[in-house]
Design a protein around this motif. Sequence first.
Motif, short mmCIF file in Angstrom:
data_model
loop_
_atom_site.label_atom_id
_atom_site.label_comp_id
_atom_site.label_asym_id
_atom_site.label_seq_id
_atom_site.Cartn_x
_atom_site.Cartn_y
_atom_site.Cartn_z
N MET A 85 0.85 -1.18 0.00
CA MET A 85 0.00 0.00 0.00
C MET A 85 0.89 1.24 0.00
O MET A 85 1.90 1.30 0.71
N THR A 103 0.83 4.97 1.15
CA THR A 103 0.01 5.78 2.03
C THR A 103 0.65 7.13 2.29
O THR A 103 1.87 7.28 2.21
N SER A 130 -0.43 -4.23 6.96
CA SER A 130 -0.82 -2.86 6.63
C SER A 130 -2.27 -2.58 6.97
O SER A 130 -3.11 -3.47 6.98
N PRO A 157 -4.87 0.49 5.88
CA PRO A 157 -5.11 1.77 5.23
C PRO A 157 -6.05 2.65 6.04
O PRO A 157 -6.77 2.18 6.91
N ALA A 202 -4.72 6.15 2.02
CA ALA A 202 -4.19 5.35 0.92
C ALA A 202 -4.14 6.20 -0.35
O ALA A 202 -5.12 6.85 -0.71
N MET A 261 -1.09 1.77 -4.78
CA MET A 261 -0.75 0.39 -4.49
C MET A 261 0.25 -0.11 -5.53
O MET A 261 0.14 0.21 -6.72
N THR A 316 -9.78 5.53 -3.58
CA THR A 316 -9.31 5.20 -2.24
C THR A 316 -10.09 4.02 -1.67
O THR A 316 -9.52 3.12 -1.05
N LEU A 326 -8.90 0.85 -3.33
CA LEU A 326 -7.62 0.40 -2.78
C LEU A 326 -7.80 -0.35 -1.46
O LEU A 326 -7.17 -1.38 -1.22
N ALA A 327 -8.68 0.17 -0.59
CA ALA A 327 -8.93 -0.50 0.69
C ALA A 327 -9.56 -1.87 0.46
O ALA A 327 -9.22 -2.84 1.14
N HIS A 365 -6.91 -4.21 -0.78
CA HIS A 365 -6.06 -4.58 0.35
C HIS A 365 -6.67 -5.76 1.10
O HIS A 365 -5.98 -6.71 1.48
#
Length: 252
Positions: free
Chosen positions: A169, A171, A188, A190, A199, A202, A233, A236-237, A240
């Motif tokens: 990630m 950040t 990690s 976020p 975040a 990636m 965002t 991305l989470a 993850h």
Amino acid sequence: MSSEVAARRDAKKLVRSPSGLRMVPEHRAYGSPFGLEEPPWVPDKECPRCMQCDTKFDFLTRKHHCRRCGKCFCDKCCGQKVALRRMCFVDPVRQCAGCAPVSRREADFYDRQLKLLLSGATFLVTFGNSEKPDTMVCRLSSNQRFLLLDGDGDDHREVEVARIAAVQMLTEGLPPGDSLSHTSLPASRPAAEGGNARATGMTLQYTTPGAEGLTQLTLTAGEDAEGSRRQATAWLAAMHKAAKLLHEARDQ
């Protein structure tokens, strides 16, 4: 990819196992990389007592197997029926007190975060050591097996999820002046999951058939529209979380 091949990838069938009805891929090779196999059940003859509370089984105290771990329990310790999407069960299934909370937490991924991954988000995508990023929409394929990246014109790339070897990630700390940091899985956390950083992107490293070493691509959320950035965002989470599930599936 032809429509015929895509349909074959997504085809499913209903099967009955000792644990219940499951809707599984028609072809095993097209199963979700996040999925878990059904565990073998501890044989009845090997568990005269509940494996949680040690209650002795008899005519009134029956044995029950947790569908997630396969261990043997009494009804008190294994009476909850919870959805278990990672094993493709159609209906909620019996799970022990230890496994049920885990399945409930995973339900958030399937009910909310997976939808984000399927809908996609726009990123600046850098392949390898290229100095010029491309604007592309990144999304998860409907069978969850591929990351699909679509740019301008005919620019289309695919990354097989099962071939992803490492995820980092990118950040950015919320207080002014904080520098960009890299955080590796699985530790990690976020900002979208309650951490103290935001975040911003990636980095994925993955293997490519016929190539030596790892290939790398970096996804970076753009600075244009605020709504687009929020979607990126959130994506991305969700990715993850997907990477953590992939890691767990490999370790099963």
